[in-house]
Design a protein around this motif. Structure first.
Motif, PDB file in Angstrom:
ATOM      1  N   THR A   1       1.274 -11.062  -3.974  1.00 47.45           N
ATOM      2  CA  THR A   1       1.774 -10.103  -4.953  1.00 47.45           C
ATOM      3  C   THR A   1       0.614  -9.421  -5.679  1.00 47.45           C
ATOM      4  OG1 THR A   1       3.760 -11.454  -5.282  1.00 47.45           O
ATOM      5  CG2 THR A   1       3.283  -9.796  -6.946  1.00 47.45           C
ATOM      6  N   GLY A   2      -0.407 -10.202  -6.028  1.00 46.63           N
ATOM      7  CA  GLY A   2      -1.590  -9.607  -6.654  1.00 46.63           C
ATOM      8  C   GLY A   2      -2.251  -8.583  -5.759  1.00 46.63           C
ATOM      9  N   LEU A   3      -2.407  -8.913  -4.476  1.00 47.47           N
ATOM     10  CA  LEU A   3      -2.990  -7.959  -3.532  1.00 47.47           C
ATOM     11  C   LEU A   3      -2.101  -6.728  -3.367  1.00 47.47           C
ATOM     12  CD1 LEU A   3      -4.541 -10.005  -0.573  1.00 47.47           C
ATOM     13  CD2 LEU A   3      -5.708  -8.606  -2.263  1.00 47.47           C
ATOM     14  N   ALA A   4      -0.779  -6.939  -3.313  1.00 45.25           N
ATOM     15  CA  ALA A   4       0.149  -5.806  -3.174  1.00 45.25           C
ATOM     16  C   ALA A   4       0.035  -4.869  -4.371  1.00 45.25           C
ATOM     17  CB  ALA A   4       1.578  -6.319  -3.027  1.00 45.25           C
ATOM     18  N   LEU A   5      -0.124  -5.404  -5.576  1.00 45.36           N
ATOM     19  CA  LEU A   5      -0.291  -4.576  -6.765  1.00 45.36           C
ATOM     20  C   LEU A   5      -1.592  -3.780  -6.710  1.00 45.36           C
ATOM     21  CD1 LEU A   5       0.943  -7.213  -9.348  1.00 45.36           C
ATOM     22  CD2 LEU A   5       1.993  -4.970  -9.016  1.00 45.36           C
ATOM     23  N   ILE A   6      -2.652  -4.407  -6.237  1.00 43.86           N
ATOM     24  CA  ILE A   6      -3.949  -3.725  -6.144  1.00 43.86           C
ATOM     25  C   ILE A   6      -3.885  -2.572  -5.155  1.00 43.86           C
ATOM     26  CG2 ILE A   6      -6.346  -3.992  -5.397  1.00 43.86           C
ATOM     27  CD1 ILE A   6      -6.223  -6.852  -6.544  1.00 43.86           C
ATOM     28  N   VAL A   7      -3.396  -2.845  -3.942  1.00 42.01           N
ATOM     29  CA  VAL A   7      -3.380  -1.784  -2.923  1.00 42.01           C
ATOM     30  C   VAL A   7      -2.313  -0.737  -3.239  1.00 42.01           C
ATOM     31  CG1 VAL A   7      -4.319  -3.292  -1.144  1.00 42.01           C
ATOM     32  CG2 VAL A   7      -1.829  -3.083  -1.378  1.00 42.01           C
ATOM     33  N   ALA A   8      -1.273  -1.107  -4.031  1.00 46.02           N
ATOM     34  CA  ALA A   8      -0.276  -0.109  -4.422  1.00 46.02           C
ATOM     35  C   ALA A   8      -0.909   0.959  -5.300  1.00 46.02           C
ATOM     36  CB  ALA A   8       0.877  -0.784  -5.158  1.00 46.02           C
ATOM     37  N   ARG A   9      -1.734   0.545  -6.250  1.00 41.81           N
ATOM     38  CA  ARG A   9      -2.433   1.539  -7.088  1.00 41.81           C
ATOM     39  C   ARG A   9      -3.411   2.354  -6.261  1.00 41.81           C
ATOM     40  NH1 ARG A   9      -6.192   0.642 -12.581  1.00 41.81           N
ATOM     41  NH2 ARG A   9      -7.222   2.671 -12.418  1.00 41.81           N
ATOM     42  N   MET A  10      -4.153   1.695  -5.384  1.00 47.01           N
ATOM     43  CA  MET A  10      -5.116   2.415  -4.549  1.00 47.01           C
ATOM     44  C   MET A  10      -4.410   3.378  -3.600  1.00 47.01           C
ATOM     45  SD  MET A  10      -7.580  -0.867  -3.736  1.00 47.01           S
ATOM     46  CE  MET A  10      -8.651   0.037  -2.629  1.00 47.01           C
ATOM     47  N   GLY A  11      -3.285   2.923  -3.022  1.00 43.39           N
ATOM     48  CA  GLY A  11      -2.540   3.764  -2.093  1.00 43.39           C
ATOM     49  C   GLY A  11      -1.853   4.924  -2.768  1.00 43.39           C
ATOM     50  N   ALA A  12      -1.503   4.771  -4.057  1.00 39.43           N
ATOM     51  CA  ALA A  12      -0.874   5.870  -4.790  1.00 39.43           C
ATOM     52  C   ALA A  12      -1.844   7.023  -4.966  1.00 39.43           C
ATOM     53  CB  ALA A  12      -0.397   5.384  -6.156  1.00 39.43           C
ATOM     54  N   LYS A  13      -3.114   6.708  -5.117  1.00 38.27           N
ATOM     55  CA  LYS A  13      -4.137   7.741  -5.288  1.00 38.27           C
ATOM     56  C   LYS A  13      -4.679   8.236  -3.957  1.00 38.27           C
ATOM     57  CE  LYS A  13      -8.522   8.600  -7.676  1.00 38.27           C
ATOM     58  NZ  LYS A  13      -9.587   8.002  -8.542  1.00 38.27           N
ATOM     59  N   THR A  14      -4.757   7.323  -2.959  1.00 43.03           N
ATOM     60  CA  THR A  14      -5.319   7.662  -1.651  1.00 43.03           C
ATOM     61  C   THR A  14      -4.345   7.223  -0.569  1.00 43.03           C
ATOM     62  OG1 THR A  14      -7.506   7.175  -2.599  1.00 43.03           O
ATOM     63  CG2 THR A  14      -7.383   7.480  -0.206  1.00 43.03           C
ATOM     64  N   PRO A  15      -3.361   8.066  -0.216  1.00 38.29           N
ATOM     65  CA  PRO A  15      -2.355   7.675   0.783  1.00 38.29           C
ATOM     66  C   PRO A  15      -2.953   7.334   2.146  1.00 38.29           C
ATOM     67  CG  PRO A  15      -1.627   9.607  -0.445  1.00 38.29           C
ATOM     68  CD  PRO A  15      -3.056   9.366  -0.824  1.00 38.29           C
TER      69      PRO A  15
ATOM     70  N   ARG B   1       0.234   7.178 -14.611  1.00 35.70           N
ATOM     71  CA  ARG B   1      -0.231   8.177 -13.637  1.00 35.70           C
ATOM     72  C   ARG B   1       0.557   8.149 -12.323  1.00 35.70           C
ATOM     73  NH1 ARG B   1      -5.377   6.310 -15.499  1.00 35.70           N
ATOM     74  NH2 ARG B   1      -5.903   5.331 -13.522  1.00 35.70           N
ATOM     75  N   TYR B   2       1.387   7.133 -12.117  1.00 42.82           N
ATOM     76  CA  TYR B   2       2.109   7.028 -10.851  1.00 42.82           C
ATOM     77  C   TYR B   2       3.177   8.126 -10.751  1.00 42.82           C
ATOM     78  CZ  TYR B   2      -0.086   2.448 -10.738  1.00 42.82           C
ATOM     79  OH  TYR B   2      -1.008   1.429 -10.757  1.00 42.82           O
TER      80      TYR B   2
ATOM     81  N   VAL C   1       0.823  -1.207   0.000  1.00 48.29           N
ATOM     82  CA  VAL C   1       0.000   0.000   0.000  1.00 48.29           C
ATOM     83  C   VAL C   1       0.859   1.260   0.000  1.00 48.29           C
ATOM     84  CG1 VAL C   1      -0.275   0.346   2.497  1.00 48.29           C
ATOM     85  CG2 VAL C   1      -2.158   0.915   0.964  1.00 48.29           C
ATOM     86  N   ARG C   2       2.103   1.144   0.455  1.00 47.70           N
ATOM     87  CA  ARG C   2       3.016   2.293   0.467  1.00 47.70           C
ATOM     88  C   ARG C   2       4.084   2.192  -0.627  1.00 47.70           C
ATOM     89  NH1 ARG C   2       2.812   0.930   6.115  1.00 47.70           N
ATOM     90  NH2 ARG C   2       1.638   2.451   7.338  1.00 47.70           N
ATOM     91  N   ALA C   3       3.966   1.201  -1.504  1.00 47.73           N
ATOM     92  CA  ALA C   3       5.013   0.958  -2.494  1.00 47.73           C
ATOM     93  C   ALA C   3       5.247   2.157  -3.404  1.00 47.73           C
ATOM     94  CB  ALA C   3       4.657  -0.274  -3.332  1.00 47.73           C
TER      95      ALA C   3
END
Length: 309
Positions: free
Chosen positions: A199-213, A305-306, A130-132
């Motif tokens: 890894t799949g979950l980490a990728l999902i929350v990484a995108r979500m966390g990039a938009k919503t810290p 967008r990252y 989530v913080r990646a």
């Protein structure tokens, strides 16, 4: 073309440009220009990631080394943290609440420790994921590389940490009477499937966390709720005796419960197949493949967008 000037000279008119009248997209296509930072195709993206495989491995190892660099016990905390959590859970759930229903202490303690270690693997992968992006904006903005390298490397870091701490898990399991056998070979496919799922979950929350810290602040509460419903401290099949079979099956096919129970089945002699839901390997494979593929595509779709904004 030429024309006569007012003083009798001859002026040559410039020839019209061959690009005159072309729009910007047409000019870009003509000269092979692309938008800076544009998202590559999915196949090209995978190829770029493969080309960065050495960076992904080195980055994960560096993060693992630095994680406890300020602590006096250093990397021993990789083992001490889940063991201390297991000790607290044993006191509360095993001694006070008697959650070891139907299991002897020689089975329940390895059962609990295995559950804590395996769930911590998923929990840590998600928290790191989530913080990646949001936690590495300097790197993202300074260098051009496939951004999926970051959440993948963090998931790989957590796998390395689990492998390091499993030495202690093996000693605990052996200490309570479950000795190495052929079933221990199942550890490898279980870890592979769980790593893909994480890894799949980490990728999902990484995108979500990039938009919503702020998601990083909410995630511990979500993970704690997930842990309490996944059978980390109790056997779902034994604790839910007398409940609706549909309700019990829903709890058992929870991916966190699936991977914990498969690891327990592989390691603990007294934890038989009766504790596993039907088609358990098919379910474990389904969660791993769907989450990894879906998470990868979901992350890739926002690649350009990252680090912006």
């Amino acid at each position: 073309m030429s024309e006569t000037t007012h003083d009798g000279g001859v002026a040559v008119s410039p020839r019209p440009s061959p690009d005159e009248g072309l729009m910007a997209p047409q000019l870009a296509a003509k000269y092979g220009l692309t938008v800076s930072g544009a998202r590559p195709g999915l196949v090209d993206y995978v190829r770029q990631l493969w080309g960065r495989r050495h960076f992904i491995l080195a980055f994960s190892q560096a993060k693992l080394t630095a994680q406890y660099s300020q602590a006096k016990l250093g990397q021993l905390w990789q083992v001490a943290t889940p063991l201390l959590n297991a000790a607290v859970y044993f006191f509360i759930f095993g001694v006070i609440l008697k959650a070891s229903r139907g299991m002897s202490r020689d089975v329940y303690i390895p059962f609990l420790v295995t559950g804590v270690f395996v769930f911590t693997f998923t929990q840590s992968s998600i928290m790191a994921g989530v913080r990646a992006i949001s936690g590495n904006l300097g790197l993202v903005r300074a260098l051009h590389f496939p951004r999926a390298s970051l959440p993948i490397s963090f998931a790989l870091q957590q796998l390395q940490q689990l492998l390091f701490s499993m030495t202690v898990l093996f000693l605990i399991v052996i200490g309570f009477g479950s000795y190495p056998s052929l079933s221990w070979l199942l550890i490898l496919p279980v870890l592979l499937l769980q790593f893909l799922f994480n890894t799949g979950l980490a990728l999902i929350v990484a995108r979500m966390g990039a938009k919503t810290p702020d998601l990083a602040q909410l995630m511990p509460f979500i993970l704690r709720t997930w842990m309490y419903t996944s059978g980390v401290m109790f056997s779902i099949s034994k604790m839910m005796e007398g409940r609706s079979e549909v309700f019990v099956r829903l709890l058992q096919v929870n991916p966190a419960a699936i991977y914990m129970d498969l690891m327990r089945f592989a390691l603990i002699d007294g934890y038989g197949s009766s504790n596993l839901p039907p088609h358990v390997w098919a379910i474990a494979t389904f969660w791993a493949v769907v989450l990894f593929a879906g998470g990868f595509v979901y992350f890739w779709q926002a690649e350009e967008r990252y680090g912006r904004g």
